[in-house]
Design a protein around this motif. Structure first.
Motif, mmCIF file in Angstrom:
data_model
loop_
_atom_site.group_PDB
_atom_site.id
_atom_site.type_symbol
_atom_site.label_atom_id
_atom_site.label_comp_id
_atom_site.label_asym_id
_atom_site.label_seq_id
_atom_site.Cartn_x
_atom_site.Cartn_y
_atom_site.Cartn_z
ATOM 1 N N ASP A 159 -1.714 7.382 15.000
ATOM 2 C CA ASP A 159 -2.279 6.330 15.842
ATOM 3 C C ASP A 159 -2.146 4.998 15.114
ATOM 4 O OD1 ASP A 159 -5.359 5.551 14.779
ATOM 5 O OD2 ASP A 159 -4.644 7.509 14.126
ATOM 6 N N GLY A 160 -2.433 3.916 15.839
ATOM 7 C CA GLY A 160 -2.488 2.589 15.237
ATOM 8 C C GLY A 160 -1.212 2.150 14.547
ATOM 9 N N VAL A 161 -1.382 1.420 13.422
ATOM 10 C CA VAL A 161 -0.227 0.842 12.724
ATOM 11 C C VAL A 161 0.663 1.908 12.094
ATOM 12 C CG1 VAL A 161 -1.298 -1.398 12.288
ATOM 13 C CG2 VAL A 161 -1.618 0.440 10.626
ATOM 14 N N ALA A 162 0.078 3.052 11.722
ATOM 15 C CA ALA A 162 0.873 4.148 11.145
ATOM 16 C C ALA A 162 1.885 4.653 12.171
ATOM 17 C CB ALA A 162 -0.038 5.285 10.687
ATOM 18 N N LEU A 163 1.428 4.855 13.410
ATOM 19 C CA LEU A 163 2.319 5.306 14.472
ATOM 20 C C LEU A 163 3.336 4.228 14.825
ATOM 21 C CD1 LEU A 163 2.965 7.590 16.446
ATOM 22 C CD2 LEU A 163 1.352 6.569 18.058
ATOM 23 N N ALA A 164 2.894 2.968 14.866
ATOM 24 C CA ALA A 164 3.795 1.849 15.179
ATOM 25 C C ALA A 164 4.922 1.756 14.158
ATOM 26 C CB ALA A 164 3.009 0.544 15.225
ATOM 27 N N LEU A 165 4.591 1.922 12.875
ATOM 28 C CA LEU A 165 5.599 1.853 11.816
ATOM 29 C C LEU A 165 6.627 2.977 11.961
ATOM 30 C CD1 LEU A 165 5.202 1.007 8.121
ATOM 31 C CD2 LEU A 165 6.245 3.187 8.691
ATOM 32 N N LEU A 166 6.153 4.199 12.197
ATOM 33 C CA LEU A 166 7.070 5.335 12.282
ATOM 34 C C LEU A 166 7.918 5.285 13.552
ATOM 35 C CD1 LEU A 166 4.797 8.167 10.848
ATOM 36 C CD2 LEU A 166 6.723 7.039 9.738
ATOM 37 N N LYS A 167 7.408 4.676 14.610
ATOM 38 C CA LYS A 167 8.225 4.469 15.816
ATOM 39 C C LYS A 167 9.405 3.560 15.505
ATOM 40 C CE LYS A 167 4.940 5.035 19.655
ATOM 41 N NZ LYS A 167 4.211 4.310 20.740
ATOM 42 N N LYS A 168 9.180 2.542 14.683
ATOM 43 C CA LYS A 168 10.249 1.621 14.299
ATOM 44 C C LYS A 168 11.261 2.312 13.388
ATOM 45 C CE LYS A 168 7.433 -2.593 14.665
ATOM 46 N NZ LYS A 168 8.184 -3.249 15.754
ATOM 47 N N GLU A 169 10.781 3.198 12.523
ATOM 48 C CA GLU A 169 11.672 3.887 11.580
ATOM 49 C C GLU A 169 12.490 4.984 12.263
ATOM 50 O OE1 GLU A 169 12.217 3.430 8.277
ATOM 51 O OE2 GLU A 169 10.856 1.712 8.140
ATOM 52 N N PHE A 170 11.873 5.654 13.266
ATOM 53 C CA PHE A 170 12.531 6.793 13.917
ATOM 54 C C PHE A 170 12.460 6.658 15.439
ATOM 55 C CE2 PHE A 170 10.782 8.294 9.839
ATOM 56 C CZ PHE A 170 11.930 8.776 9.227
ATOM 57 N N PRO A 171 13.162 5.658 15.988
ATOM 58 C CA PRO A 171 13.083 5.430 17.440
ATOM 59 C C PRO A 171 13.625 6.585 18.280
ATOM 60 C CG PRO A 171 14.828 4.089 16.443
ATOM 61 C CD PRO A 171 14.053 4.699 15.321
ATOM 62 N N HIS A 172 14.409 7.477 17.666
ATOM 63 C CA HIS A 172 15.015 8.598 18.396
ATOM 64 C C HIS A 172 14.099 9.817 18.486
ATOM 65 C CE1 HIS A 172 15.760 9.270 14.132
ATOM 66 N NE2 HIS A 172 15.988 10.551 14.380
ATOM 67 N N LEU A 173 12.979 9.809 17.762
ATOM 68 C CA LEU A 173 12.097 10.973 17.740
ATOM 69 C C LEU A 173 10.940 10.840 18.730
ATOM 70 C CD1 LEU A 173 11.782 11.757 13.907
ATOM 71 C CD2 LEU A 173 13.314 12.820 15.581
ATOM 72 N N ILE A 174 10.414 11.989 19.150
ATOM 73 C CA ILE A 174 9.224 12.014 20.008
ATOM 74 C C ILE A 174 8.022 11.588 19.164
ATOM 75 C CG2 ILE A 174 7.621 13.511 21.290
ATOM 76 C CD1 ILE A 174 10.043 15.280 21.980
ATOM 77 N N THR A 175 7.214 10.674 19.702
ATOM 78 C CA THR A 175 5.996 10.248 19.016
ATOM 79 C C THR A 175 4.802 10.453 19.946
ATOM 80 O OG1 THR A 175 6.402 7.951 19.710
ATOM 81 C CG2 THR A 175 7.110 8.568 17.504
ATOM 82 N N LEU A 176 3.716 10.948 19.394
ATOM 83 C CA LEU A 176 2.509 11.243 20.168
ATOM 84 C C LEU A 176 1.311 10.545 19.545
ATOM 85 C CD1 LEU A 176 3.134 15.098 20.413
ATOM 86 C CD2 LEU A 176 3.721 13.395 22.146
ATOM 87 N N GLU A 177 0.370 10.136 20.384
ATOM 88 C CA GLU A 177 -0.813 9.437 19.876
ATOM 89 C C GLU A 177 -1.988 10.394 19.721
ATOM 90 O OE1 GLU A 177 -3.223 5.244 20.388
ATOM 91 O OE2 GLU A 177 -1.610 5.757 21.770
ATOM 92 N N LEU A 178 -2.627 10.339 18.561
ATOM 93 C CA LEU A 178 -3.802 11.153 18.269
ATOM 94 C C LEU A 178 -5.060 10.281 18.306
ATOM 95 C CD1 LEU A 178 -2.493 13.342 15.294
ATOM 96 C CD2 LEU A 178 -2.790 14.039 17.680
ATOM 97 N N PRO A 179 -6.231 10.889 18.470
ATOM 98 C CA PRO A 179 -7.479 10.114 18.441
ATOM 99 C C PRO A 179 -7.614 9.350 17.122
ATOM 100 C CG PRO A 179 -7.892 12.346 19.202
ATOM 101 C CD PRO A 179 -6.475 12.325 18.712
ATOM 102 N N SER A 180 -8.084 8.123 17.199
ATOM 103 C CA SER A 180 -8.221 7.291 16.006
ATOM 104 C C SER A 180 -9.523 7.581 15.276
ATOM 105 C CB SER A 180 -8.164 5.818 16.401
ATOM 106 O OG SER A 180 -8.420 5.001 15.287
ATOM 107 N N TYR A 181 -9.452 7.673 13.945
ATOM 108 C CA TYR A 181 -10.677 7.788 13.139
ATOM 109 C C TYR A 181 -11.413 6.453 13.148
ATOM 110 C CZ TYR A 181 -8.947 12.205 11.098
ATOM 111 O OH TYR A 181 -8.500 13.488 10.903
ATOM 112 N N ASN A 182 -10.609 5.370 13.323
ATOM 113 C CA ASN A 182 -11.151 4.017 13.492
ATOM 114 C C ASN A 182 -12.150 3.633 12.402
ATOM 115 O OD1 ASN A 182 -11.109 1.584 14.873
ATOM 116 N ND2 ASN A 182 -12.839 2.132 16.180
ATOM 117 N N ILE A 183 -11.790 3.946 11.155
ATOM 118 C CA ILE A 183 -12.666 3.626 10.025
ATOM 119 C C ILE A 183 -12.498 2.155 9.652
ATOM 120 C CG2 ILE A 183 -13.196 4.134 7.616
ATOM 121 C CD1 ILE A 183 -13.933 6.370 9.559
ATOM 122 N N LYS A 184 -13.597 1.470 9.499
ATOM 123 C CA LYS A 184 -13.575 0.057 9.107
ATOM 124 C C LYS A 184 -14.178 -0.096 7.719
ATOM 125 C CE LYS A 184 -13.561 -2.160 13.651
ATOM 126 N NZ LYS A 184 -13.185 -0.980 14.421
#
Length: 351
Positions: free
Chosen positions: A39-64
């Protein structure tokens, strides 16, 4: 058909996501089909690195993070019920993902709810001992209880004395579940001419990332040295600008960052473990500013300072003059080993 392997890094800064990059590449090279979940920036980064792969969103821990380091532990404790609820939702979603995508294996980087009793599951962590001050015994015990739910635990470090994680990644009692797989880095060492006197690498959760960015800009804009400043903000498009002797980027992909690291004389950054692995791979000299109140980063900064590898200071005490200390320290040494991916991935061939 290639087996589908779910790989799910924790969204806590960028480190967990970036150290999964070499694993994702190795899965593809060994005939598996990686499916990315985060989720969040981690998922956004990996989408940019591997645009050809399936990406799924998981619930965010949302720790501040707390704004003051002394409140770090208590703010985390206050958010624990929210985190446990997210883990519960995560477990429920993983069941559906396993069914819908015919998952044959799971690799979780510090996501505590990403495992299954029916699918071979791997947990990645460099923290077998979870430091939290006088409650370290409790946080470690609780963490290891979660780890025991997985088939195996990969520690991205070496088992010997000359290691990177120190007491974080090494426990006194032997445990057959634990495998030391060597440091993980997405960066390759290259012989390139030095272009920048200093590379600033920022990452980590807010508000501490922004607080450090403001402090560093205030200090470094006095310098006449050639500085590359990567803010670690993952946005839809890359942006860059040059003001005086500082070149700013909001983010860089792995290839760009690898070039930047190789072209930089020294590095100023947090003492996060993924950054440590990158610095060791490139045998770089660095100056650390640990995230206030984050015991893991404070421990690593003290460890490398005592070993005369890299100097460090508290965030509120940073002055540009402190960077001169870097040259009195010996810098990092490469302790990497050749990873035997086919052996590590054999767990997923069992089903």
């Amino acid at each position: 058909m290639n087996k589908n392997i779910l790989i799910a890094p924790l969204n806590w800064g960028l480190g967990h996501a970036t150290r999964c990059i070499p694993i994702i590449k190795a899965l593809e090279e060994n005939g598996f089909n990686p499916i990315i979940a985060s989720d969040g920036v981690a998922l956004a980064l990996l989408k940019k690195e591997f645009p050809h792969l399936i990406t799924l969103e998981l619930p965010s821990y949302n720790i501040k993070y707390a704004e003051k380091g002394k409140n770090f532990k208590w703010k985390l404790a206050y958010q624990m019920p929210k985190m446990l609820l997210a883990i519960k939702k995560e477990k429920s979603k993983i069941k559906k993902i396993i069914e819908n995508y015919e998952i044959s294996g799971i690799i979780s980087d510090n996501r505590l709810g990403v495992y299954s009793a029916n699918v071979p599951s791997v947990f990645i962590t460099h923290q077998l001992n979870v430091l939290s001050g006088n409650t370290s015994w409790l946080t470690t015990k609780l963490h290891l209880r979660y780890v025991s739910k997985f088939n195996t635990c990969w520690v991205p470090d070496v088992a010997g004395v000359e290691n990177l994680s120190g007491k974080l990644g090494h426990i006194e009692k032997s445990n057959k579940q634990i495998k030391y797989i060597g440091p993980l880095s997405r960066i390759e060492k290259k012989s390139l001419p030095i272009k920048y006197d200093l590379l600033v690498l920022l990452s980590g959760p807010e508000p501490q990332r922004t607080l450090l960015e403001k402090r560093l800009i205030k200090e470094l804009e006095k310098s006449e040295k050639e500085i590359l400043f990567v803010k670690g903000i993952i946005e839809p498009t890359q942006q860059n600008e040059k003001r005086n002797s500082i070149t700013y980027y909001n983010f860089m992909n792995s290839e760009e960052l690898g070039t930047a690291l190789n072209e930089s004389d020294v590095v100023l950054c947090r003492s996060g473990y993924t950054t440590v692995m990158d610095l060791a791979k490139l045998e770089k000299k660095a100056f650390f500013i640990p995230t206030p109140g984050q015991y893991e980063q404070e421990y690593l900064a003290k460890k490398f300072k005592s070993e005369i590898i890299a100097p460090s200071c508290k965030q509120e005490k940073f002055k540009i003059s402190k960077l001169e200390k870097i040259y009195f320290y010996k810098g990092f040494k490469d302790v990497s080993v050749e990873q035997n991916w086919s052996e590590l991935f054999s767990l997923f061939q069992s089903k």
